[in-house]
Design a protein around this motif. Sequence first.
Motif, PDB file in Angstrom:
ATOM      1  N   VAL A  27       0.852  -1.186   0.000  1.00  0.00           N
ATOM      2  CA  VAL A  27       0.000   0.000   0.000  1.00  0.00           C
ATOM      3  C   VAL A  27       0.890   1.238   0.000  1.00  0.00           C
ATOM      4  N   ALA A  53      -2.677   4.192   5.225  1.00  0.00           N
ATOM      5  CA  ALA A  53      -1.984   3.071   4.587  1.00  0.00           C
ATOM      6  C   ALA A  53      -1.829   1.898   5.544  1.00  0.00           C
ATOM      7  N   ALA A  57      -3.686  -1.689   5.038  1.00  0.00           N
ATOM      8  CA  ALA A  57      -2.872  -2.907   4.936  1.00  0.00           C
ATOM      9  C   ALA A  57      -3.293  -3.938   5.975  1.00  0.00           C
ATOM     10  N   CYS A 111      -1.181  -0.758  -4.325  1.00  0.00           N
ATOM     11  CA  CYS A 111      -2.441  -0.061  -4.072  1.00  0.00           C
ATOM     12  C   CYS A 111      -2.145   1.383  -3.678  1.00  0.00           C
ATOM     13  N   VAL A 113      -3.105   5.028  -2.396  1.00  0.00           N
ATOM     14  CA  VAL A 113      -4.102   5.667  -1.541  1.00  0.00           C
ATOM     15  C   VAL A 113      -3.819   7.168  -1.513  1.00  0.00           C
TER      16      VAL A 113
END
Length: 252
Positions: A27, A53, A57, A111, A113
């Motif tokens: 992340v 994050a 996670a 990913c 964010v």
Amino acid sequence: MSAEIRMERMTSPEIGAAIEAGVTTVVVAAGAVEQHGPHLPLFMDAEHGDRLAVEIARRLGGALVAPTIRVGWSAHHMAFPGTVTLERETFLAVCRDYCSSLAHHGFRRVCFVPSHGGNFAPLAEARDAFNEAAGPGCSVDVYADLAEVIGVWRRVAEGEAGLGARVGGHADIAETSIMMAMHDGIVREELAECGRLTTPEEEPELIRRVLNDGFASVTPNGILGDARGATARLGEKMIAALSDRMAAHFAR
């Protein structure tokens, strides 16, 4: 294997062992260092990204957290002293390099964010370029729904305190509460005030004006919404609700 999931606090062998054990999702938060009205410190978005994050996670499981990209694309805040911005192209180049670096080490999913409103659209538009940089063995996803973030904050503020109308998306009751939850005593509470109040219907046009003409053109004090009424308890509720929503996006 280390219980720590923040990569910058781990050793290289620990990260290698985690990847070997199947921890192949990472992340990446993308924040900002910019003005947040007269009452919040400039690292609001970067710190929020750190927290989100980790929370995401943990909810996903089998995931590590990369170092937050602390400075983002904040050109529209440059009328306010202290704001630091990357050029849009520079910001996206940093994100691309994150993708290629992480994929090189064996991560199979990245990913992104965004924890700063100005980063949402650039990241979404660059998703294909990120996937190309990562290569065929790694997929890159971006949470890109800024309107949903503001909607989550409004629902929590209304449900918990009847103050949903004070959420505007920047240095408001939501971000002030979140900062109070993360750092005790750092908010200049006596300076928290009302800024430019908005409604969901006004937000698309307001965002267009902010990006085209700068933040100061719509809110001289740098606040969208109203910062008054913030509490640490409200901030924790907002962090949890937003982490749940973002994790659900990446879990699909």
